[in-house]
Design a protein around this motif. Structure first.
Motif, PDB file in Angstrom:
ATOM      1  N   PHE A  44       0.813  -1.202   0.000  1.00  0.00           N
ATOM      2  CA  PHE A  44       0.000   0.000   0.000  1.00  0.00           C
ATOM      3  C   PHE A  44       0.853   1.260   0.000  1.00  0.00           C
ATOM      4  N   LEU A  45       1.805   1.337   0.916  1.00  0.00           N
ATOM      5  CA  LEU A  45       2.613   2.540   1.070  1.00  0.00           C
ATOM      6  C   LEU A  45       3.912   2.165   1.760  1.00  0.00           C
ATOM      7  N   LYS A  46       5.018   2.816   1.365  1.00  0.00           N
ATOM      8  CA  LYS A  46       6.268   2.576   2.080  1.00  0.00           C
ATOM      9  C   LYS A  46       7.102   3.839   2.100  1.00  0.00           C
ATOM     10  N   LEU A  55      13.062   1.103   7.214  1.00  0.00           N
ATOM     11  CA  LEU A  55      11.951   1.138   6.257  1.00  0.00           C
ATOM     12  C   LEU A  55      10.643   0.894   6.991  1.00  0.00           C
ATOM     13  N   VAL A  56       9.619   1.625   6.590  1.00  0.00           N
ATOM     14  CA  VAL A  56       8.265   1.396   7.070  1.00  0.00           C
ATOM     15  C   VAL A  56       7.432   1.009   5.860  1.00  0.00           C
ATOM     16  N   LYS A  57       6.736  -0.107   5.981  1.00  0.00           N
ATOM     17  CA  LYS A  57       5.910  -0.596   4.877  1.00  0.00           C
ATOM     18  C   LYS A  57       4.501  -0.843   5.406  1.00  0.00           C
ATOM     19  N   ILE A  58       3.505  -0.272   4.736  1.00  0.00           N
ATOM     20  CA  ILE A  58       2.113  -0.453   5.126  1.00  0.00           C
ATOM     21  C   ILE A  58       1.431  -1.300   4.047  1.00  0.00           C
ATOM     22  N   THR A  59       0.755  -2.364   4.475  1.00  0.00           N
ATOM     23  CA  THR A  59       0.010  -3.208   3.546  1.00  0.00           C
ATOM     24  C   THR A  59      -1.448  -3.268   3.973  1.00  0.00           C
ATOM     25  N   GLU A  60      -2.325  -3.391   2.980  1.00  0.00           N
ATOM     26  CA  GLU A  60      -3.740  -3.609   3.282  1.00  0.00           C
ATOM     27  C   GLU A  60      -3.908  -5.084   3.591  1.00  0.00           C
ATOM     28  N   ASN A  71      -8.468  -3.537   7.839  1.00  0.00           N
ATOM     29  CA  ASN A  71      -7.227  -3.537   8.620  1.00  0.00           C
ATOM     30  C   ASN A  71      -6.046  -3.218   7.719  1.00  0.00           C
ATOM     31  N   ILE A  72      -5.004  -2.669   8.332  1.00  0.00           N
ATOM     32  CA  ILE A  72      -3.718  -2.519   7.658  1.00  0.00           C
ATOM     33  C   ILE A  72      -2.668  -3.158   8.560  1.00  0.00           C
ATOM     34  N   LYS A  73      -1.551  -3.523   7.970  1.00  0.00           N
ATOM     35  CA  LYS A  73      -0.416  -4.010   8.748  1.00  0.00           C
ATOM     36  C   LYS A  73       0.749  -3.072   8.473  1.00  0.00           C
ATOM     37  N   VAL A  74       1.410  -2.661   9.534  1.00  0.00           N
ATOM     38  CA  VAL A  74       2.577  -1.789   9.425  1.00  0.00           C
ATOM     39  C   VAL A  74       3.800  -2.624   9.784  1.00  0.00           C
ATOM     40  N   TYR A  75       4.743  -2.699   8.837  1.00  0.00           N
ATOM     41  CA  TYR A  75       5.988  -3.442   9.051  1.00  0.00           C
ATOM     42  C   TYR A  75       7.129  -2.453   9.234  1.00  0.00           C
ATOM     43  N   ASN A  98     -10.371   3.266   1.975  1.00  0.00           N
ATOM     44  CA  ASN A  98      -9.001   3.469   2.428  1.00  0.00           C
ATOM     45  C   ASN A  98      -8.141   3.900   1.242  1.00  0.00           C
ATOM     46  N   ASN A  99      -7.370   4.976   1.402  1.00  0.00           N
ATOM     47  CA  ASN A  99      -6.472   5.401   0.326  1.00  0.00           C
ATOM     48  C   ASN A  99      -5.232   6.055   0.905  1.00  0.00           C
ATOM     49  N   ARG A 100      -4.231   6.256   0.086  1.00  0.00           N
ATOM     50  CA  ARG A 100      -2.925   6.755   0.533  1.00  0.00           C
ATOM     51  C   ARG A 100      -2.991   8.152   1.127  1.00  0.00           C
ATOM     52  N   SER A 101      -3.942   8.959   0.697  1.00  0.00           N
ATOM     53  CA  SER A 101      -4.013  10.337   1.180  1.00  0.00           C
ATOM     54  C   SER A 101      -4.384  10.415   2.664  1.00  0.00           C
ATOM     55  N   LEU A 102      -4.842   9.326   3.254  1.00  0.00           N
ATOM     56  CA  LEU A 102      -5.189   9.318   4.677  1.00  0.00           C
ATOM     57  C   LEU A 102      -3.965   9.158   5.578  1.00  0.00           C
ATOM     58  N   TYR A 103      -2.804   8.839   4.997  1.00  0.00           N
ATOM     59  CA  TYR A 103      -1.610   8.517   5.772  1.00  0.00           C
ATOM     60  C   TYR A 103      -0.507   9.541   5.532  1.00  0.00           C
TER      61      TYR A 103
END
Length: 140
Positions: A44-46, A55-60, A71-75, A98-103
């Protein structure tokens, strides 16, 4: 008379084989659908730290039918790509997808990251320190 019984048994055996194949195909379809709805993760976003050491990686996580994943998972990963910590966060949207502009991911320095999640009714802030491996989640 014997031929009539043989044909009847063959017909019965054929029906049983067809029913088994239909059951197997149905089971496979239900399994694939269950995986897609509950367990599938989509990138989703990193974001990487300024010197690219963390590194921070966000996945749906999962797929909601109507309004997207719930839910999302943050790695949190180190320079070698090893996962140091992961956190599952519930998406607090009811109507909005849910979209990238929320983060918003901002790095305070090389080892501290702040993730701001602006949902419909609340804002969640997740702060993680790679040195101490401590995480703080606040809800506003």
């Amino acid at each position: 008379m014997i031929k009539f019984i043989d044909n009847e048994e063959k017909h019965k055996n054929t029906k049983i084989k067809i029913a088994r194949w239909i059951f197997i195909v149905l089971l496979i379809c239900i399994g694939c659908l269950s995986y897609w709805v509950f367990f599938d993760e989509n990138p989703f976003l990193k974001s990487t730290s300024p010197n690219r050491s963390n590194l921070v990686k966000i996945t749906e996580y999962g797929n909601g039918f109507l309004f997207g994943p719930k839910n999302i998972k943050v790695y949190f990963k180190d320079a070698q790509g090893n996962t140091v910590k992961e956190e599952k966060v519930r998406v607090a949207n009811i109507i909005e997808p849910n979209n990238r502009s929320l983060y918003d991911i901002t790095w305070k320095d090389e080892n501290q990251v702040k993730i701001t999640m602006n949902y419909e009714d609340e804002t969640k802030i997740l702060i993680y320190n790679f040195n101490t491996e401590q995480m703080k989640i606040s809800i506003n």
